[in-house]
Scaffold this motif. Structure first.
Motif: not given
Ligand code: G1P
Length: 270
Positions: A163-164, A166-172, A186-190, A194-199
């Motif tokens: 659930r967090t 959208s606070r981070w850059g997220i990695l595939g 990689v996607i900034e604050k998705p 849209e997030a490819p993972s929760n890393y």
């Protein structure tokens, strides 16, 4: 070899107001020492020889902190106190290692890196975000050894609650091992969907110098800023190798007043 570390220090620190109206957030003490010094100690232990600090010209606090010789020499002469001398030596040893670069508008980490162009010597450099403390295990050291093994770029990462994102850059994530993986996007604050993972990206990067040519032509991203994440995305799409280092240390966020107090408690018990 990774010998240079960039530390962007031009952020306004609005999440830590009113303290940050008079002191830069990176100088706020954690158990008696600014978080910036913890980060610098981590770097020195990992073999870094030069720091490039990106600061606003009209905020000389960080320069004053490290280059206040006459203040110390006068005080030491007057008080003849060994403790004072020790503190001065601790600060002074960094003087030869620090270069200042100026960023007058806080327009993002990518814009900050671009300002360092004329100082970057080697093919890769380290960048650290001073809000993100990692204690107990040296994350920069882990990243440098992953870089040596893979010859690629490296980003520090940890799993965060979904659930967090959208606070981070997220990695595939691709080819996951126990403490590392290949990054395929990689996607900034998705948004969550849209997030490819929760890393999440935590503020440590080993980046190739060629990122400068991407940044030069990069358009503004989320919040009107030039994000390093967007330049990394372009490089990944062009086939540049990036690896996630799932660090072993403990992560301490000191970017908000609440988390700052909590970080103090944890550090004081180490
Ligand atoms: C920055 C980065 C983000 C990263 C985060 C880690 O965001 O843009 O990708 O996950 O640091 O702390 P900021 O904290 O500046 O919003």
């Amino acid at each position: 070899m990774i010998k240079q570390a960039i530390i962007p220090l031009a952020g306004l620190g609005t999440r830590l107001l009113p303290l940050t109206s008079v002191i830069q957030k990176e100088l706020l003490p954690l158990n008696g020492k600014p978080n910036l010094e913890y980060i610098m100690e981590e770097c020195v232990e990992a073999g870094i020889k030069q720091f490039i600090f990106i600061v606003p010209k009209d905020r000389p606090t960080i320069k004053n902190y490290f280059f206040n010789d006459s203040f110390y020499t006068k005080l030491i002469k007057k008080k003849k106190d060994k403790k004072l001398k020790k503190i001065f030596q601790r600060i002074k040893k960094y003087q030869k290692m620090i270069k200042f670069v100026y960023q007058n508008k806080p327009n993002g980490t990518g814009a900050a890196v671009l300002k360092c162009k004329k100082y970057l010597k080697d093919k890769h450099f380290l960048m650290l975000l001073a809000d993100d403390l990692i204690v107990k295990k040296n994350c920069s050291k882990e990243m440098i050894s992953l870089h040596k093994k893979t010859k690629g770029s490296v980003i520090a990462t940890r799993k965060v609650e979904r659930r967090t994102v959208s606070r981070w850059g997220i990695l595939g994530v691709k080819n996951k091992k126990k403490h590392s993986f290949s990054i395929n996007s990689v996607i900034e604050k998705p948004k969550l969907k849209e997030a490819p993972s929760n890393y999440a990206i935590i503020g440590r990067y080993i980046l190739p110098k060629k990122i400068l040519s991407v940044l030069k032509n990069q358009k503004k991203g989320k919040g009107g800023e030039i994000h390093i994440t967007d330049a990394i995305k372009t490089l990944i799409e062009r086939g540049e190798k990036f690896y996630g280092n799932i660090f072993k240390g403990k992560y301490l966020d000191s970017g908000t007043l609440e988390s700052y107090v909590n970080s103090n408690l944890i550090i004081s018990k180490l």
